[in-house]
Each structure stands twice: as C-alpha cells, then as structure tokens.
Scaffold this active site. Structure first.
Site, short mmCIF file in Angstrom:
data_model
loop_
_atom_site.label_atom_id
_atom_site.label_comp_id
_atom_site.label_asym_id
_atom_site.label_seq_id
_atom_site.Cartn_x
_atom_site.Cartn_y
_atom_site.Cartn_z
N ASP A 44 -7.27 26.22 -13.90
CA ASP A 44 -6.82 25.66 -12.62
C ASP A 44 -7.54 24.32 -12.48
OD1 ASP A 44 -6.30 24.89 -10.05
OD2 ASP A 44 -6.96 26.76 -9.11
N ASN B 52 -1.22 17.19 -17.78
CA ASN B 52 0.15 17.29 -17.27
C ASN B 52 0.24 17.94 -15.89
OD1 ASN B 52 3.23 17.64 -17.55
ND2 ASN B 52 2.52 19.77 -17.41
N TYR C 12 1.88 11.33 -2.82
CA TYR C 12 2.18 11.47 -4.24
C TYR C 12 2.04 10.14 -4.98
CZ TYR C 12 4.66 12.36 -8.58
OH TYR C 12 4.99 12.47 -9.90
N LYS D 267 -0.80 9.04 -8.04
CA LYS D 267 -0.48 8.58 -9.38
C LYS D 267 -1.05 7.19 -9.64
CE LYS D 267 1.56 12.21 -10.93
NZ LYS D 267 0.95 13.04 -12.00
N THR E 167 13.51 19.41 -12.67
CA THR E 167 12.59 20.53 -12.81
C THR E 167 12.37 21.18 -11.44
OG1 THR E 167 10.58 19.24 -12.35
CG2 THR E 167 11.34 19.29 -14.64
#
Length: 245
Positions: A59, A86, A163, A167, A198
């Site tokens: 984790d 990832n 988000y 990144k 996805t």
C-alpha cells in the site's frame, strides 16, 4: 532475468503492463494493496502461461506497508532492475479550486506523490545493484503546467485542482530524482499512458490498456543511450513522445 516491481498492478494499466513485461521475459513482482486481489491477478497471468510472476502486498500510502514490501522482496531477489510507480487515485470530485477540501489534497497526495517517493526510497538499494536500473513514474498529460494553461489544448477546459497538481508534483520529483542520479546508469522518466478506458475514469477514456501498457513498457526498457529526466505522452505528441512540463 531482469526483475520489475509494478505498484497498483492487480488491474487495469498496471496489470496490462505486467503482462507485456512478462511477454518480454522479465520476472514481475506484481504490487497490490490487497494481497488477495494480487494473488488473483497472478492466477490470471499464470493461466495464460506466464509463470515468472509473484504478488507483493504494498500500500504505497502506508510507510509500514512499503517497508514490509521491501523486506519481503529482499527475500526473493537481490536485485531490482525496473521500478514502475503506477499506483494512483483521482481523488474525490468535484475538484474546483475554491471549493476543494484540504483533506482531499492530503488523501490524494498520499498515493500520487508521497507513494512514489516512499517506494523509490525504499527500493533504491536494490535498484542500485542493477547494471541498467530504470524508474518510470506513471504521470498524466494533465500534470503539464504548459498544456494545462494552453487554451488550444484539447483538454484545456477539464480542470481538477487535486489530481492535476498531484501529477505536477510527481513530475517535479522525477526531474530532481533524475538529476541526482544523472552520473549513474539510472534512467528516470515520467510517462503519461494516455486517456485510457479503465475503472480509474469510469471507462470514459479514449485509449486501450494495451496502448497504455506499451507506452510504459517502452520507457521501462530503454537502452543505455535512452533519455532520462524527461516527460513523455505519445498521445499528445505521437512523433517524439516528449511533452513540456
């Protein structure tokens, strides 16, 4: 046989990346937050004839879990050739700059920013034993400050304060890490797998997991003359792949 650890690899892009690397002859340590789901993913791969794969419980948002994974992996191999950071989350939505909560930032950064840092620091000793170590930080074209501020960019209207900034932060860590390892055999790059269909985005993407996996694999296996400290999105720039930070 080269070895690779992929975090968040029990499904979607991580799983496909594992499959493609197995096809290329690597031994894959399939990282999964939930060990049962990781073991199930391993069973799926073995049913397809891939035997050089094992699940690792990790984790990335939990330091104790990362440390335990390092101990466990150290029992299985003395060298790690490739690390693919990832694992990632979108964070709660909506993410309007004036309304988003600090907790939303904290929770998302734990996985998307602090996670790759924890994992990289924990496994760097095993990577240093490889003659050609590679680190791929799975980023997003949405993390590019240049593209996000360009009105001509197709994704310009789509803003997500949490988000996107997570990144961008991961990208800067990639730059600094690559710089610090510049005089070593390491190759460290940030790779956008593309807007992929996805669970991550409710299957609203435009690309396939096969294409996404191949983009990550490409930079996980680059040769000695390959790039380092770069940011790639073949979806944005099909010619050279490199995009602005």
């Amino acid at each position: 046989m080269k070895t690779v650890l992929i975090t968040g690899a029990n499904k979607s892009i991580g799983f496909e990346t594992a499959k493609q690397l197995l096809e290329k002859g690597l031994f894959v340590y399939l990282g999964s937050r939930n060990l049962e789901k990781g073991e199930e993913a391993v069973k799926q791969l073995k049913s397809k004839g891939f035997n050089n794969v094992e699940a690792i419980q990790i984790d990335v948002a939990n330091q104790e879990s990362v440390d335990s994974a390092r101990v466990e992996l150290g029992k299985r191999t003395e060298t790690l050739d490739v690390l693919i950071n990832n694992a990632g989350i979108t964070g709660d939505v909506p993410q309007n700059a004036l309304d988003v909560t600090i907790d939303n930032f904290k929770n998302t950064y734990e996985t998307n920013v602090y996670g790759p840092i924890r994992v990289t620091q924990a496994f760097i000793d095993l990577l240093k034993k490889s003659p050609e170590p590679r680190i791929v930080n799975v980023s997003s074209g949405q993390g590019s400050l240049t593209l996000a501020s360009d009105p001509t960019n197709i994704y310009y209207p789509y803003k997500a304060a949490v988000y996107q900034s997570s990144k961008s932060a991961l990208n800067m860590y990639t730059v600094v890490l690559a710089y610090e390892l510049r005089e070593t055999p390491f190759k460290v790059n940030a790779v956008d797998p593309g807007f992929t269909k996805t669970d991550f985005n409710g299957h609203h993407g435009t690309g396939t997991v096969e294409d996404a996996g191949s983009r990550i694999v490409k930079y996980a296996l680059i040769g000695k003359e390959g790039p380092t400290g770069k940011y790639f999105s073949e979806e944005v720039n099909p010619e050279t792949g490199e995009i602005p930070w």
